[in-house]
Design a protein around this motif. Structure first.
Motif, short mmCIF file in Angstrom:
data_model
loop_
_atom_site.label_atom_id
_atom_site.label_comp_id
_atom_site.label_asym_id
_atom_site.label_seq_id
_atom_site.Cartn_x
_atom_site.Cartn_y
_atom_site.Cartn_z
N VAL A 775 6.46 56.62 51.01
CA VAL A 775 5.08 57.13 50.99
C VAL A 775 5.03 58.49 50.31
N PHE A 776 6.04 59.31 50.57
CA PHE A 776 6.01 60.67 50.01
C PHE A 776 6.52 60.72 48.58
N SER A 779 7.11 63.88 46.13
CA SER A 779 6.28 65.04 46.48
C SER A 779 7.16 66.12 47.13
N PRO A 780 6.90 67.40 46.81
CA PRO A 780 7.69 68.46 47.46
C PRO A 780 7.39 68.57 48.95
N LEU A 781 6.23 68.07 49.35
CA LEU A 781 5.84 68.16 50.76
C LEU A 781 5.59 66.78 51.33
N SER A 783 3.34 64.49 54.01
CA SER A 783 1.95 64.56 54.46
C SER A 783 1.75 63.53 55.56
#
Lengths: 803, 391
Positions: A775-776, A779-781, A783
């Motif tokens: 899902v991420f 991405s650096p973060l 969520s």
């Protein structure tokens, strides 16, 4: 001769014509008690259009000769429901009429008192109403009808999600609504962080929401007034009511104390089942949640012309929840919330004559909230307590001058005392006590409202309210430099000394033009000022959020609301359709500087920004009030925007550009359908769908040491996914099948979120933990979405009535 | 009870039980991260410290490559960076060193001095800070570790995880308002210094063999450390304190760090206690709200991390980050964890060294099995024994 024949035929024709036209038939009735089948004597029988009628004899019989035609006949008798019959009289007719015994077998004294009161509570334009019978049909999350949830199904009313500590009306904030419970303001209207409203369910009479031309008798909140009334206990015999549910149980009693003089209604509800929570989810191991509320109302009828009521209300909550951010700078195992409301209302209604009444109301409202901080490895508890006390005296004279002209006029004096916060260390050797200076203020208002109907199809409601607001010491008035960040001087005002004042004149106007028997156009304007606000820097306030009066630095919020609507009824008023548009501009709207923290902060004005707001929209409403299938459909298109004007770059919100407020919802659809299947079963469906709530997504990220930090430069620049949900309710009244049964039972089975829609309450960033997550992606973060309900919530409640 | 009644009763009971199970189903689930990326955002992180070797400046700018859809913060090199002491007018030029600007080795800031940061980029952009006064450091008098099997809820595991809570004690100076920030580094000894996936370690790299080796597909090989080596971890949370309610008190057992049970090896935790100015504390408070407080029902709206940096030529430019003057005090604690019964958070591959039997992989590069890899110094690894690591 020919001439004679002519006259003969004319006369014969005329006689036969008029005989035919005025042919009379006998209409006779026998009126009996539906349950006992015994005849009822002295039943009032009123027939239209002849405006004739009479009363039934000792055998329950009545007869009358009437010309051929269509008639509407009403049968009324004290203690029984009215029975309406429509008949076509073209022959002699004999009817058996059954009257259904009413819950209340009322005396003339009570009937008269009830009528006087009801007239005064009559509605004015622009009001949304939910009666108690409407409320019980709405499916709720855990088997109980709920005022605030019910209201959100009406056009233009919303909240901030499942966990919402109040209402948003036409895009306003939660604290811009005045919530009155028998005239007493309620400062925290919910239990369990917004899951239930605090109003004791079994004692409610009506719920009126004024959102357009707010009547002149109300003031103090810029968006709306939600006026919730407790039943007047017009009863002559004992009645009990209650329910047992898994989350809460409730009980109510109505009883006369002195016949026709003193009556009582009282209800209590308690939710004490939090010990079950750890069984459902590990996450709830540390969760505690208990609540209860109770309402008591006494009705005293000392004379034929006087009614005195006293309403007492108490509500208490205690909870501890991991999903609430802990307060900084106090070292504690956890944060607990403990809050209570104690309200009292004394209401004296004196009737001079049928057209003139004087109502005098004395109100006391008190709200106390506490944070409890159990210290680590200690039995000591540090407490933070805040309090708001409200006292009000209202006196209002109402007079009906003629059928086309009536008015009311009155005064209101309010006193507010806010204890913004006190830190009580208990036995802690390290924590220092803190006591913020109390705020004391007065609001004096004079109001008048005239309802005038100059033409049959045109009526006006013109109101004016004048407020004088006085803020007194003790108070330290700070002056700030131009940027507003640094205190440059301070002045202390002694107790009782005037700090500053505001006075405002608030016009209210409503116009109703009837286009036909069943259609009308209405327009309204209202100006309202707000002197008290709830300060919170989140989507929904905590019970401990601070209340703040206006002062020299924080100016009153002020709104101008305009609305225009078209209304049309169809099918003998069984179907009501309306289309309303509105525009509201607000000044001195409160928003908060980025990173603001108000906890035990004396100079609060350093952390708030006052800006502009505007909200506009169109509401389409369709309501079918009668029939086996009834309900309503509402669609709203709306915008709610805010804008700040701040010099300092770091204190700007959205760089001083207009941005969507938390309560901006472009499209909202609400539908409720009630299917009254038979006398045993009632089914209800409720669908709600709306544009997702605005929230803030990051404009980038950067690394700080080992932490990835999201960068936020805008506010509310995206939206959560569309919110939609279907609820179902099935009510089984199985005891109706048994005659004369005073004890009645029913079961309410509800499914909240029937198809298990995952509606996120919020969405936020978190650190990646090094594991791969599809899902991420890259991405650096990380969520995550916070979902309050992600599956159907089934509940079953047993309800009983004894009467 | 007749059969029909019994059936109804069973239905009712089962409905009630279903409610028990799904009531209060608040949950947290991963969702696709959403961004509205902006490029050209300059972030400055700078510390001027009373501890030798702890002062630094990093300059980064966000770059958005639309065609690749990638976003990154790249180090801005070639800048002229100065610490300016406004008390003494001393100007300290910082030197570019890899991805950081550092002052001369012997540089230390003195308590009470006021410093500013001045940055000039190659393209002419100029960034300055507001002045910062170096506060006095406060000594940690006590440090403790308390084990908690459910120390924190970890969203990615959807469960509470075990770990140690580190708490400190100190005497808060009574004469003024103090603001604190804590960070930590933890050291665990490392036995495996390299793991090669579908390849073998040869001459500093993992070497994939062509033709494929005899080992099964998706195999891996582990290589023990040649010398003593330690894994370093850092804080993932922001821990701060404003002494507004505890001014002048002897603070005891204040939790300032959570050491999660990634594994059961003994661990040394080095805590740094920073004394901050009010404005620095406000900055870290916003940072804490963004990092730690964003997930609850009452989450504050996210705020821009704008500190005390600004562009004197363009008042409308958001300059992110902060120049902070900090005084630090360091304390360490050694924790033995081998007797903990709870499961660890991190799953670790079992050692699988080369055996030397069969044909030698990458034999063109080196003959014979390779069993060791060096401990390569870096942000997360060190071969330098911490002075408080027990012998």
């Amino acid at each position: 001769m020919n001439r004679s024949y002519f006259y003969f035929f004319v006369i014969l024709f005329s006689i036969s014509f008029f005989t035919a036209q005025s042919q009379n038939f006998e209409l006779s009735f026998k009126v009996v008690n539906e349950i006992t089948n015994k005849p009822i004597e002295d039943v009032n029988i009123f027939i239209e259009p002849c405006s004739c009628g009479g009363i039934s004899n000792s055998n329950g019989q009545f007869s009358i000769n009437l010309p051929k035609g269509e008639y509407e006949i009403s049968f009324t008798y004290i203690g029984f429901d009215e029975n309406l019959q429509n008949i076509i009289l073209n022959k002699n007719l004999s009817l058996d009429v059954q009257l259904n015994e009413n819950e209340e077998k009322l005396s003339e004294v009570i009937i008269k008192a009830k009528k006087t009161n009801d007239n005064l509570e009559s509605l004015q334009m622009g009001v949304l109403q939910l009666k108690s019978e409407d409320l019980v049909k709405i499916p709720s999350a855990v088997g109980e009808f709920d005022v605030l949830r019910g209201i959100t199904l009406l056009a233009g009313v919303n909240n901030s999600g499942e966990m919402s500590n109040g209402l948003s009306v036409r895009g306003g904030t939660l604290d811009q609504n005045l919530l009155l419970y028998d005239y007493a303001p309620v400062f925290n209207p919910t239990h369990l962080f917004g899951l239930f409203s605090v109003f004791t369910p079994d004692v409610l009479s009506s719920v009126n929401l004024y959102r357009a031309n707010i009547p002149a008798r109300y003031g103090g909140r810029t968006t709306s007034v939600l006026d919730i009334k407790v039943k007047n206990p017009y009863v002559s015999k004992l009645k009990l009511k209650g329910g047992v549910g898994l989350v809460s149980s409730r009980f109510a009693i109505e009883t006369p104390i002195i016949k026709d003089k003193l009556m009582l209604i009282s209800g209590i509800r308690a939710g004490l089942t939090d010990f079950l929570l750890p069984f459902f989810s590990k996450r709830l191991e540390n969760t505690k949640a208990n609540f209860y509320d109770g309402t008591l109302k006494l009705l005293y009828l000392p004379t034929e012309k006087d009614q005195i009521t006293f309403t007492g209300f108490y509500s208490k909550d205690f909870y501890q929840l991991d999903l609430i951010t802990q307060i900084e700078n106090i070292n504690a195992e956890n944060n607990q919330y403990d809050f209570k409301t104690l309200n009292g209302t004394t209401n004296w209604l004196h009737t001079f004559n049928n057209d003139t009444n004087l109502r005098t109301v004395l109100v006391s409202s008190s709200y106390t909230s506490k944070n409890i901080f159990p210290e680590l490895e200690s039995t000591n508890e540090v407490e933070f307590e805040s309090k708001i006390n409200y006292l009000s005296l209202i006196s209002e004279l109402s007079k009906k001058v003629s059928s086309s002209f009536n008015y009311y006029t009155g005064i209101q004096l309010n006193k507010y005392k806010i204890n913004p916060g006190e830190l009580i260390p208990g036995g802690s050797p390290t924590i220092s006590p803190v006591l913020l200076t109390p705020e004391i203020s007065y609001e004096f208002s004079v109001f008048t409202n005239v309802n005038w109907k100059p033409l049959d199809n045109l009526s006006f409601s013109v109101g004016l309210r004048y407020n004088y607001f006085l803020f007194q010491g003790p108070y330290t008035l700070n002056s700030y430099d131009e940027i507003g960040g640094n205190i440059i001087s301070s002045e202390f005002f002694e107790k009782g000394k005037k700090v500053n004042s505001y006075s405002n004149l608030e016009p209210r106007l409503g116009v109703n033009l009837k286009l036909s028997k069943n259609s009308s156009i209405k327009a309204s304007y209202s100006n309202v000022n707000q002197y008290l606000q709830n300060i919170y820097n989140s989507t929904t306030p905590l019970p401990t959020s601070r209340w703040k009066m206006v002062d020299p630095n924080i100016k009153p919020q002020s709104s101008n609301a305009y609305s225009l609507g078209v209304y049309k009824n169809f099918k003998d008023d069984k179907v009501e359709v309306s289309l309303e548009g509105y525009y509201r501009d607000t000044k001195n709207n409160l928003t908060y500087k980025p990173g603001a923290d108000f906890f035990l902060e004396e100079a609060l004005e350093q952390y708030v920004v006052q800006g502009k707001g505007k909200a506009y929209g169109v509401e389409l409403s369709l309501k079918k009030t009668k029939g086996k299938v009834n309900g309503w459909f509402n669609y709203t298109w709306s915008k709610s925007l805010l804008r700040t004007e701040n010099e300092s770059l770091s204190n700007r919100i959205n760089n001083n550009q207009w941005y969507n407020s938390d309560f901006d919802r472009t499209h909202v659809v609400n539908t409720t359908i009630n299917i009254e299947g038979d006398k045993y079963n009632t089914f209800s469906f409720n669908f709600t769908g709306q544009t997702g709530r605005p929230f803030t997504v990051a404009n980038g990220s950067f690394e700080l040491e080992d932490i990835t930090v999201p960068i936020f430069l805008e506010r509310n620049n995206s939206r959560l996914p569309v919110y939609h949900r279907l609820d179902f309710s099935w009510n089984v009244h199985f005891s109706k099948s048994k005659e004369k049964k005073r004890w009645q039972n029913d079961w309410t089975f509800t499914v909240y979120n029937l198809y298990g829609r995952k509606n996120p309450f919020s969405q936020y960033y978190s650190q990646r933990d090094g594991r791969f997550n599809e899902v991420f992606s890259d991405s650096p973060l990380a969520s995550y979405g916070l979902f309050v309900s992600n599956s159907p919530i089934v509940s079953l409640t047993y309800n009983f009535r004894f009467q | 009870m007749d059969e029909k009644k019994m059936r109804y009763r069973n239905i009712i009971l089962s409905t009630s039980y279903s409610l028990f199970i799904i009531f209060f189903t608040a949950c947290i689930e991963p969702v696709e991260p959403e961004f509205k990326l902006k490029e050209g955002l300059v972030t400055v992180e700078a510390i001027v410290s009373t501890t030798q070797g702890s002062s630094f400046v990093t300059l980064k700018e966000s770059i958005l490559e639309l065609n690749r859809g990638s976003y990154s913060n790249i180090f801005i090199n070639g800048a002229e960076v100065f610490f300016i002491n406004t008390n003494t007018s001393e100007i300290v030029k910082l030197i570019e060193d890899k991805d950081i600007y550092i002052p001369p080795n012997d540089f230390v800031a003195s308590v009470g001095d006021t410093w500013e940061l001045d940055v000039k980029l190659q393209d002419g952009r100029n960034y300055k800070s507001l002045p910062e006064i170096v506060p006095e450091s406060v000594a940690i008098t006590d440090i403790k570790a308390t084990y908690n099997p459910n120390i924190v809820f970890r969203e990615s595991l959807n469960d509470y995880v075990p770990g140690h809570s580190i708490s400190v004690g100190f005497n808060d100076p009574p004469d003024k308002r103090n603001y604190y920030y804590w960070n930590f580094r933890s050291f665990e000894s490392r036995t495996i210094c390299r793991t090669c996936s579908s390849s073998y370690y040869r001459e500093g790299i993992c070497c994939a063999e062509d033709p494929p080796p005899i080992d099964p597909p998706n195999f891996y090989r582990t290589y023990d450390c040649e010398t003593d080596c330690w894994r370093i971890r850092y804080n993932e949370n922001i821990n701060i304190l404003d002494d507004e309610f505890v001014n002048g008190s002897a603070i005891d057992q204040l939790p300032i760090a959570e050491i999660l049970l990634f594994n059961k090896k003994d661990i040394l935790v080095e805590v740094q206690q920073f004394s901050l100015s009010k404005s620095a504390y406000d900055y870290y408070k916003v940072l804490k709200d963004i990092i730690d407080n964003s997930g609850g029902f009452n989450a504050p709206p996210p705020a821009a991390l704008v500190g005390n940096m600004f562009n004197p030529d363009n008042g409308e430019e958001y300059v992110l980050g902060r120049f902070t003057a900090g005084a630090t005090f360091t304390a360490t604690i050694f924790i033995k964890r081998d007797n903990i019964t709870e499961s660890v958070i991190e799953s670790v591959l079992p050692p699988f060294p080369e055996t030397g039997s069969g044909p030698m992989p990458c034999r063109l590069i080196e003959e014979g099995p390779v069993l060791y890899a060096p401990c390569v110094e870096g942000r997360y690894v060190t071969g330098i024994r911490h002075e408080d690591w027990p012998n």
